[in-house]
Design a protein around this motif. Sequence first.
Motif, PDB file in Angstrom:
ATOM      1  N   GLU A   1       0.673  -1.185  -0.049  1.00 33.02           N
ATOM      2  CA  GLU A   1      -0.050   0.129  -0.124  1.00 33.02           C
ATOM      3  C   GLU A   1       0.844   1.170   0.058  1.00 33.02           C
ATOM      4  N   PRO A   2       0.367   2.442  -0.522  1.00 35.97           N
ATOM      5  CA  PRO A   2       1.330   3.443  -0.561  1.00 35.97           C
ATOM      6  C   PRO A   2       1.454   4.101   0.667  1.00 35.97           C
ATOM      7  N   GLU A   3       2.666   4.571   0.993  1.00 35.60           N
ATOM      8  CA  GLU A   3       2.836   5.012   2.381  1.00 35.60           C
ATOM      9  C   GLU A   3       2.093   6.466   2.605  1.00 35.60           C
ATOM     10  N   SER A   4       1.696   6.611   3.923  1.00 37.17           N
ATOM     11  CA  SER A   4       0.810   7.778   4.128  1.00 37.17           C
ATOM     12  C   SER A   4       2.067   8.982   4.084  1.00 37.17           C
ATOM     13  N   PHE A   5       1.661  10.213   4.171  1.00 34.73           N
ATOM     14  CA  PHE A   5       2.504  11.307   3.879  1.00 34.73           C
ATOM     15  C   PHE A   5       3.480  11.283   5.381  1.00 34.73           C
TER      16      PHE A   5
ATOM     17  N   MET B   1       4.364   8.741   7.196  1.00 33.32           N
ATOM     18  CA  MET B   1       5.356   7.758   7.231  1.00 33.32           C
ATOM     19  C   MET B   1       6.434   8.134   6.143  1.00 33.32           C
ATOM     20  N   THR B   2       6.104   8.805   5.200  1.00 28.26           N
ATOM     21  CA  THR B   2       7.078   9.156   4.126  1.00 28.26           C
ATOM     22  C   THR B   2       8.057  10.199   4.768  1.00 28.26           C
ATOM     23  N   ILE B   3       7.637  11.172   5.691  1.00 27.11           N
ATOM     24  CA  ILE B   3       8.458  12.063   6.363  1.00 27.11           C
ATOM     25  C   ILE B   3       9.281  11.245   7.377  1.00 27.11           C
ATOM     26  N   VAL B   4       8.888  10.535   8.045  1.00 19.15           N
ATOM     27  CA  VAL B   4       9.617   9.499   8.838  1.00 19.15           C
ATOM     28  C   VAL B   4      10.708   9.024   8.248  1.00 19.15           C
ATOM     29  N   ASN B   5      10.470   8.112   7.443  1.00 21.84           N
ATOM     30  CA  ASN B   5      11.237   7.336   6.538  1.00 21.84           C
ATOM     31  C   ASN B   5      12.305   8.292   6.008  1.00 21.84           C
ATOM     32  N   HIS B   6      11.918   9.427   5.552  1.00 16.63           N
ATOM     33  CA  HIS B   6      12.972  10.422   4.982  1.00 16.63           C
ATOM     34  C   HIS B   6      14.148  10.670   6.074  1.00 16.63           C
TER      35      HIS B   6
END
Length: 134
Positions: free
Chosen positions: A35-39, A41-46
């Motif tokens: 599933e696409p990551e939420s915004f 989670m994208t920030i946390v992963n970055h």
Amino acid sequence: GKKKQPATKAAAEETAALTTPSNEGGKTVAKTAAEPESFGMTIVNHFLTPGSALNATVWNIFNVLIGLLYLTWLYFAWNFYDNIHVWIFGFLITGLAITTNIFFQEVFARGDDFQSQQAKKKKEEEEEERKKKE
């Protein structure tokens, strides 16, 4: 309802791979598409990705913040010109600004910034895929 058929052979193989059950640890588990990551989670992963702060945006934000710090320092330098601590702080701000900008220039000149590293990684992966197909 009628099932929609994949447009290409590659898409059909990908769909089959995602829906084919696999045997993991003695259990049959159906693979599903990620599933696409939420915004958020994208920030946390970055933030958790090593080197992700080495990009032009962070460099520009740093320089804006240093500029604002200089403006604040100017207020103190104007009003407390006889205080040695104000002048030492100004010296430290200048050193921080100069050395950090030199660091960023070196990183970008060598191609070690985040975007360049991602592009290199993608290119290497594409070359590996091409070699596997040959």
